[in-house]
Design a protein around this motif. Structure first.
Motif, short mmCIF file in Angstrom:
data_model
loop_
_atom_site.label_atom_id
_atom_site.label_comp_id
_atom_site.label_asym_id
_atom_site.label_seq_id
_atom_site.Cartn_x
_atom_site.Cartn_y
_atom_site.Cartn_z
N LEU A 186 0.82 -1.21 0.00
CA LEU A 186 0.00 0.00 0.00
C LEU A 186 0.85 1.26 0.00
CD1 LEU A 186 -2.74 1.33 0.05
CD2 LEU A 186 -2.79 1.04 2.54
N SER A 187 1.94 1.25 0.76
CA SER A 187 2.81 2.42 0.81
C SER A 187 3.41 2.72 -0.56
CB SER A 187 3.93 2.19 1.84
OG SER A 187 4.78 3.32 1.90
N GLU A 188 3.85 1.70 -1.26
CA GLU A 188 4.43 1.89 -2.59
C GLU A 188 3.38 2.36 -3.59
OE1 GLU A 188 7.95 -1.52 -2.51
OE2 GLU A 188 5.88 -2.09 -3.00
N LEU A 189 2.17 1.83 -3.46
CA LEU A 189 1.08 2.25 -4.35
C LEU A 189 0.76 3.73 -4.13
CD1 LEU A 189 -1.19 1.72 -6.38
CD2 LEU A 189 -2.63 1.00 -4.45
N LEU A 190 0.67 4.15 -2.87
CA LEU A 190 0.37 5.55 -2.57
C LEU A 190 1.48 6.47 -3.08
CD1 LEU A 190 -1.10 5.24 1.04
CD2 LEU A 190 -2.35 5.59 -1.10
N GLU A 191 2.72 6.01 -2.94
CA GLU A 191 3.86 6.80 -3.44
C GLU A 191 3.74 7.00 -4.95
OE1 GLU A 191 6.99 9.13 -2.82
OE2 GLU A 191 6.32 7.82 -1.18
N LEU A 192 3.38 5.94 -5.66
CA LEU A 192 3.24 6.02 -7.10
C LEU A 192 2.06 6.91 -7.49
CD1 LEU A 192 4.25 5.12 -9.85
CD2 LEU A 192 2.83 3.06 -9.64
N CYS A 193 0.96 6.80 -6.77
CA CYS A 193 -0.21 7.65 -7.04
C CYS A 193 0.12 9.12 -6.84
CB CYS A 193 -1.38 7.25 -6.14
SG CYS A 193 -2.11 5.64 -6.52
N LEU A 194 0.84 9.43 -5.79
CA LEU A 194 1.24 10.81 -5.53
C LEU A 194 2.14 11.34 -6.64
CD1 LEU A 194 1.92 10.56 -1.69
CD2 LEU A 194 0.24 12.08 -2.76
N ALA A 195 3.08 10.53 -7.07
CA ALA A 195 4.00 10.96 -8.11
C ALA A 195 3.28 11.19 -9.43
CB ALA A 195 5.10 9.91 -8.30
N GLU A 196 2.36 10.29 -9.77
CA GLU A 196 1.63 10.43 -11.03
C GLU A 196 0.63 11.58 -10.99
OE1 GLU A 196 1.73 8.68 -14.21
OE2 GLU A 196 3.68 8.71 -13.24
N ASP A 197 0.01 11.78 -9.83
CA ASP A 197 -0.91 12.90 -9.67
C ASP A 197 -0.16 14.22 -9.90
OD1 ASP A 197 -3.63 13.92 -8.59
OD2 ASP A 197 -2.20 14.92 -7.28
N TRP A 198 1.01 14.35 -9.32
CA TRP A 198 1.82 15.56 -9.51
C TRP A 198 2.25 15.69 -10.96
CZ3 TRP A 198 6.76 16.30 -11.32
CH2 TRP A 198 7.28 17.58 -11.16
N VAL A 233 -1.76 8.58 5.45
CA VAL A 233 -1.74 7.11 5.58
C VAL A 233 -0.33 6.58 5.43
CG1 VAL A 233 -2.53 4.96 4.48
CG2 VAL A 233 -4.13 6.87 4.79
N ARG A 234 0.40 7.15 4.49
CA ARG A 234 1.77 6.68 4.23
C ARG A 234 2.67 6.86 5.47
NH1 ARG A 234 5.03 9.84 -0.30
NH2 ARG A 234 4.76 11.37 1.36
N ARG A 235 2.43 7.92 6.22
CA ARG A 235 3.22 8.15 7.43
C ARG A 235 3.05 7.04 8.45
NH1 ARG A 235 2.09 13.96 9.82
NH2 ARG A 235 3.46 13.06 11.42
N PHE A 236 1.83 6.50 8.53
CA PHE A 236 1.56 5.44 9.50
C PHE A 236 2.02 4.07 9.01
CE2 PHE A 236 -1.44 8.71 10.88
CZ PHE A 236 -1.25 8.67 12.26
N LEU A 237 2.32 3.98 7.72
CA LEU A 237 2.76 2.71 7.15
C LEU A 237 4.27 2.54 7.20
CD1 LEU A 237 0.44 2.51 4.00
CD2 LEU A 237 0.21 1.25 6.15
N ARG A 238 4.99 3.60 7.54
CA ARG A 238 6.45 3.53 7.56
C ARG A 238 6.96 2.90 8.85
NH1 ARG A 238 8.01 9.44 4.93
NH2 ARG A 238 7.56 8.86 2.76
#
Length: 318
Positions: free
Chosen positions: A278-290, A313-318
Motif C-alpha cells: 500500500l505504501s508503494e502504491l500511494l507513493e506512485l499515485c502521488l508521483a503520477e498525480d503531480w 496514511v503513508r506516514r503510519f505505514l512507515r
C-alpha cells in the motif's frame, strides 16, 4: 460533364469530408503536448474567486481540449494472454455506467449555468465525459468484453448534488487510477500499444479534476454566508455518500440489490496482479498525480484532499 456525374462526385466529396480524419504522428504529438502544458498569458497574481480566476480555469479546459475521435482510435490486436488479462478485469461494467451517469449529470448542471464562459467550459466537460463512454464502448466492442445491460440513467432530483458527486468521485478515482495505470504500464500488464491508445483519456481526467477543484473554490466565493453554509453541508453529505459507497457498506443496496465493485480503485493493484504494498502504491499515485497536473498554470489550484489523505496514511505505514 453530365449532371448525374457531377451529382455522384459531389456525394463522394461529401462522404470523404464526413470521414473522421486521423492526425499524422507529428500532429498527434503536438495536440498531446498542448493538452498537457498550458500557461495563461494573463500576468500577475490571481485571487481565488475573482473574474480572472474563472477565466483561468475555464480557458485551461477549453484550450487544452484534445480533439481525438473514438471512431479512429487504434485498438491494437492483443496476444491471447494479454487479451485474457484485459477482458477479465472486473471494471468494464462500472466504468461504462460511471461515464454514462457523469455525462448526464454534467450536462444537466451546465444547463443551469448562465455565465457564457463557464457554460461553454461545462458543456466541453460534459462532452468529454460522453466521449469517454464512447471510447470505453469501442474498447469492449474491439475486444469482445461482455457487459451487463446498461441501466436507465436517472437524473438526481438535486442537479447540483449530481454534479458534486461526479466531480468529487473523479478526484478520488483519478488519483488511484493514475498510479494503477502507470504501474500496469511499467509491468507490461497493459501492452504498450494499448497504453498509448488510452493515454489521452487519462490526461483528460487530470484536466477534469483540475477544473472541478478550481470551480469549487471559485463557486464558494460567489455565495453569501448563509448559502455557503448550506453548500458546505451538501458537500459534507456528498463526501459521506462517497465514503459509504467506497468502503462497501452500501453493498447490496444499489441497483436493485446488486452493487458493483466500487472499490477497484483501492484494490486494483491486487486484482491486476501488481506486486506493490500500500505504501508503494500511494507513493506512485502521488508521483503520477503531480506529474499529470504539473504542466498547467501554477496559479490554478490543485485537488488536495486525496494527496493529503495518501500522505497521512503513508506516514503510519512507515
Amino acid at each position: 460533364m453530365s449532371d448525374t456525374l457531377v451529382a455522384e462526385e459531389s456525394k463522394v466529396s461529401e462522404a470523404e469530408e464526413s470521414k473522421p480524419l486521423r492526425p499524422t504522428d507529428a500532429e498527434a504529438a503536438e495536440i498531446d503536448r498542448k493538452s498537457r502544458f498550458w500557461r495563461s498569458e494573463e500576468p500577475g497574481w490571481i485571487w481565488v474567486g475573482s473574474e480572472e480566476h474563472k477565466r483561468l480555469f475555464c480557458r485551461m479546459l477549453l484550450e487544452t481540449h484534445n480533439p481525438y475521435k473514438p471512431a479512429v482510435m487504434d485498438w491494437p490486436k492483443l496476444e491471447p494472454e494479454a487479451l485474457k488479462r484485459i477482458t477479465s478485469l472486473p471494471i468494464w461494467d462500472i466504468a461504462v455506467q460511471t461515464e454514462g451517469r457523469a455525462q448526464l449529470r454534467v450536462h444537466a448542471y451546465a444547463k443551469r449555468v448562465r455565465d457564457p464562459l463557464l457554460h461553454e467550459a461545462m458543456i466541453m466537460d460534459g462532452g468529454e465525459e460522453e466521449r469517454h463512454k464512447v471510447v470505453l464502448s469501442k474498447l469492449v466492442e474491439a475486444y469482445g468484453i461482455p457487459l451487463a445491460p446498461e441501466p436507465i440513467y436517472q437524473m438526481p432530483k438535486d442537479i447540483e448534488w449530481g454534479w458534486l458527486v461526479t466531480g468529487y468521485s473523479e478526484c478520488i478515482d483519478s488519483f488511484f487510477a493514475f498510479g494503477l495505470f502507470e504501474a500496469a504500464k511499467r509491468t507490461g500488464y497493459f501492452p504498450e500499444e494499448l497504453v498509448e491508445t488510452f493515454e489521452p483519456v487519462m490526461q483528460e481526467e487530470a484536466r477534469h479534476i483540475l477544473f472541478f477543484a478550481n470551480w469549487i473554490a471559485w463557486h464558494r466565493r460567489q455565495l453569501s454566508w448563509w448559502r455557503r453554509i448550506a453548500f458546505e453541508l451538501k458537500v459534507a453529505r456528498v463526501w459521506a455518500f462517497l465514503i459509504w459507497e467506497r468502503i462497501g457498506i452500501a453493498r447490496g443496496l444499489d441497483n436493485g440489490g446488486e452493487m458493483q465493485d466500487a472499490n477497484f480503485t483501492l484494490t486494483g493493484h491486487q486484482q491486476i496482479g501488481i506486486d506493490l504494498n500500500l505504501s508503494e502504491l500511494l507513493e506512485l499515485c502521488l508521483a503520477e498525480d503531480w506529474r499529470r497536473l504539473d504542466g498547467y498554470d501554477s496559479r490554478l489550484l490543485r485537488p488536495t484532499f486525496m494527496p493529503k489523505i495518501a500522505r497521512l496514511v503513508r506516514r503510519f505505514l512507515r
